[in-house]
Design a protein around this motif. Structure first.
Motif, PDB file in Angstrom:
ATOM      1  N   ALA A  52       0.820  -1.219   0.000  1.00 29.31           N
ATOM      2  CA  ALA A  52       0.000   0.000   0.000  1.00 29.31           C
ATOM      3  C   ALA A  52       0.848   1.261   0.000  1.00 29.31           C
ATOM      4  O   ALA A  52       0.560   2.213  -0.737  1.00 29.31           O
ATOM      5  CB  ALA A  52      -0.935  -0.011   1.209  1.00 29.31           C
ATOM      6  N   ILE A  53       1.903   1.299   0.800  1.00 27.71           N
ATOM      7  CA  ILE A  53       2.678   2.542   0.886  1.00 27.71           C
ATOM      8  C   ILE A  53       3.485   2.832  -0.373  1.00 27.71           C
ATOM      9  O   ILE A  53       3.877   3.964  -0.600  1.00 27.71           O
ATOM     10  CB  ILE A  53       3.580   2.579   2.140  1.00 27.71           C
ATOM     11  N   GLN A  54       3.698   1.800  -1.206  1.00 25.70           N
ATOM     12  CA  GLN A  54       4.396   2.030  -2.475  1.00 25.70           C
ATOM     13  C   GLN A  54       3.631   3.022  -3.351  1.00 25.70           C
ATOM     14  O   GLN A  54       4.228   3.704  -4.189  1.00 25.70           O
ATOM     15  CB  GLN A  54       4.564   0.711  -3.238  1.00 25.70           C
ATOM     16  N   GLN A  55       2.320   3.107  -3.165  1.00 31.26           N
ATOM     17  CA  GLN A  55       1.469   3.941  -4.005  1.00 31.26           C
ATOM     18  C   GLN A  55       1.241   5.344  -3.448  1.00 31.26           C
ATOM     19  O   GLN A  55       0.499   6.121  -4.028  1.00 31.26           O
ATOM     20  CB  GLN A  55       0.105   3.247  -4.198  1.00 31.26           C
ATOM     21  N   ILE A  56       1.857   5.674  -2.326  1.00 34.41           N
ATOM     22  CA  ILE A  56       1.599   6.955  -1.659  1.00 34.41           C
ATOM     23  C   ILE A  56       2.794   7.883  -1.874  1.00 34.41           C
ATOM     24  O   ILE A  56       3.859   7.685  -1.284  1.00 34.41           O
ATOM     25  CB  ILE A  56       1.343   6.728  -0.150  1.00 34.41           C
ATOM     26  N   PRO A  57       2.643   8.901  -2.734  1.00 28.66           N
ATOM     27  CA  PRO A  57       3.800   9.741  -3.078  1.00 28.66           C
ATOM     28  C   PRO A  57       4.353  10.565  -1.918  1.00 28.66           C
ATOM     29  O   PRO A  57       5.536  10.903  -1.922  1.00 28.66           O
ATOM     30  CB  PRO A  57       3.265  10.652  -4.191  1.00 28.66           C
ATOM     31  N   GLU A  58       3.546  10.885  -0.930  1.00 33.23           N
ATOM     32  CA  GLU A  58       4.043  11.668   0.207  1.00 33.23           C
ATOM     33  C   GLU A  58       5.045  10.883   1.050  1.00 33.23           C
ATOM     34  O   GLU A  58       5.836  11.481   1.778  1.00 33.23           O
ATOM     35  CB  GLU A  58       2.875  12.112   1.104  1.00 33.23           C
ATOM     36  N   LEU A 106      10.095   2.788   9.648  1.00 40.01           N
ATOM     37  CA  LEU A 106      10.448   4.193   9.756  1.00 40.01           C
ATOM     38  C   LEU A 106      10.225   4.797   8.380  1.00 40.01           C
ATOM     39  O   LEU A 106      10.752   4.297   7.377  1.00 40.01           O
ATOM     40  CB  LEU A 106      11.911   4.371  10.184  1.00 40.01           C
ATOM     41  N   MET A 107       9.397   5.849   8.333  1.00 40.85           N
ATOM     42  CA  MET A 107       9.069   6.485   7.056  1.00 40.85           C
ATOM     43  C   MET A 107       9.528   7.936   7.071  1.00 40.85           C
ATOM     44  O   MET A 107       9.520   8.585   8.115  1.00 40.85           O
ATOM     45  CB  MET A 107       7.552   6.466   6.809  1.00 40.85           C
ATOM     46  N   ARG A 108       9.893   8.429   5.905  1.00 39.84           N
ATOM     47  CA  ARG A 108      10.154   9.863   5.725  1.00 39.84           C
ATOM     48  C   ARG A 108       9.024  10.389   4.868  1.00 39.84           C
ATOM     49  O   ARG A 108       8.822   9.938   3.731  1.00 39.84           O
ATOM     50  CB  ARG A 108      11.509  10.110   5.060  1.00 39.84           C
ATOM     51  N   VAL A 109       8.265  11.327   5.428  1.00 39.53           N
ATOM     52  CA  VAL A 109       7.060  11.848   4.790  1.00 39.53           C
ATOM     53  C   VAL A 109       7.253  13.327   4.496  1.00 39.53           C
ATOM     54  O   VAL A 109       7.800  14.064   5.318  1.00 39.53           O
ATOM     55  CB  VAL A 109       5.833  11.641   5.722  1.00 39.53           C
ATOM     56  N   SER A 110       6.790  13.771   3.322  1.00 37.31           N
ATOM     57  CA  SER A 110       6.812  15.196   3.004  1.00 37.31           C
ATOM     58  C   SER A 110       5.387  15.730   3.058  1.00 37.31           C
ATOM     59  O   SER A 110       4.431  15.019   2.760  1.00 37.31           O
ATOM     60  CB  SER A 110       7.409  15.442   1.617  1.00 37.31           C
ATOM     61  N   SER A 111       5.280  16.990   3.445  1.00 36.98           N
ATOM     62  CA  SER A 111       3.965  17.624   3.545  1.00 36.98           C
ATOM     63  C   SER A 111       4.137  19.125   3.397  1.00 36.98           C
ATOM     64  O   SER A 111       5.159  19.681   3.805  1.00 36.98           O
ATOM     65  CB  SER A 111       3.340  17.295   4.906  1.00 36.98           C
ATOM     66  N   PRO A 112       3.130  19.809   2.857  1.00 42.97           N
ATOM     67  CA  PRO A 112       3.243  21.269   2.734  1.00 42.97           C
ATOM     68  C   PRO A 112       3.069  22.006   4.063  1.00 42.97           C
ATOM     69  O   PRO A 112       3.486  23.154   4.187  1.00 42.97           O
ATOM     70  CB  PRO A 112       2.122  21.638   1.755  1.00 42.97           C
ATOM     71  N   SER A 113       2.475  21.345   5.073  1.00 48.29           N
ATOM     72  CA  SER A 113       2.265  22.004   6.364  1.00 48.29           C
ATOM     73  C   SER A 113       1.980  20.956   7.433  1.00 48.29           C
ATOM     74  O   SER A 113       1.690  19.800   7.111  1.00 48.29           O
ATOM     75  CB  SER A 113       1.082  22.977   6.297  1.00 48.29           C
ATOM     76  N   MET A 114       2.015  21.369   8.689  1.00 50.58           N
ATOM     77  CA  MET A 114       1.685  20.448   9.773  1.00 50.58           C
ATOM     78  C   MET A 114       0.217  20.048   9.709  1.00 50.58           C
ATOM     79  O   MET A 114      -0.124  18.890   9.975  1.00 50.58           O
ATOM     80  CB  MET A 114       2.001  21.078  11.137  1.00 50.58           C
ATOM     81  N   ALA A 115      -0.652  20.982   9.362  1.00 53.17           N
ATOM     82  CA  ALA A 115      -2.083  20.654   9.258  1.00 53.17           C
ATOM     83  C   ALA A 115      -2.302  19.613   8.160  1.00 53.17           C
ATOM     84  O   ALA A 115      -3.069  18.650   8.338  1.00 53.17           O
ATOM     85  CB  ALA A 115      -2.897  21.912   8.978  1.00 53.17           C
ATOM     86  N   ALA A 116      -1.634  19.789   7.032  1.00 52.07           N
ATOM     87  CA  ALA A 116      -1.756  18.819   5.940  1.00 52.07           C
ATOM     88  C   ALA A 116      -1.181  17.468   6.352  1.00 52.07           C
ATOM     89  O   ALA A 116      -1.725  16.413   6.014  1.00 52.07           O
ATOM     90  CB  ALA A 116      -1.058  19.339   4.687  1.00 52.07           C
TER      91      ALA A 116
END
Length: 165
Positions: free
Chosen positions: A94-100, A114-124
């Motif tokens: 499943a996580i292979q398909q999640i670009p974030e 352990l994942m490294r996630v990108s996001s435009p903001s803390m709320a997002a």
């Protein structure tokens, strides 16, 4: 069970080529041949073999998060609710398909991934994580570690050990 591929025997020429392309993925083949002191055709053939063997996985551009619209990075420790092989496979597929999710590593110890996630903001990011929890991936617990500044990243793999083979 998936077997481990046989390691490719690398000689000094291969290590020199890998060192150069690791530091400059955009280097031309003729410049690469000059730097490693091989003919252009011999260097090109070795480069082709290294790519075909999967040692060179690809060439990428490293983008500046600050100049591409401001991105935050969060390291996320994930604990699954069940520790059976099918649960792990379901999560990993499943996580292979999640670009974030930029990177994800299976970890031995108190956490499972352990994942490294990108996001435009803390709320997002919070919305993203709530979506992951509702997606039925088997996440029991997660812990967020917000990256405040990069200290060292995208470092090349040290090739000194390869030279000793």
């Amino acid at each position: 069970m998936k077997s481990k591929p046989d390691p490719v025997r690398l000689d000094a020429w291969d290590v020199r080529i890998l060192s150069e392309v690791q530091s400059d993925g955009r280097i031309s083949k003729s410049e690469l041949a000059k730097r490693v002191h091989l003919s252009a055709s011999a260097c090109s053939e070795r480069l082709r073999i290294l790519q075909a063997a999967g040692i060179i996985e690809g060439f990428y551009a490293r983008l500046s998060p600050a100049l591409t619209g401001g991105v935050i990075f969060v390291m996320v420790e994930v604990v699954l609710d069940r520790h059976r092989l099918e649960n792990q496979r379901h999560f990993e597929t499943a996580i292979q398909q999640i670009p974030e999710i930029l990177d994800c590593w299976a970890i031995g110890g108190r956490i499972d991934y352990l994942m490294r996630v990108s996001s435009p903001s803390m709320a997002a990011y919070q919305d993203f994580m709530e979506g992951l929890l509702q997606a039925g991936l088997g996440i029991d617990q997660y812990y967020s570690l917000v990256v405040t500044k990069p200290v060292k990243s995208n470092s090349p793999i040290p090739l000194s050990a390869l030279r000793q083979r």
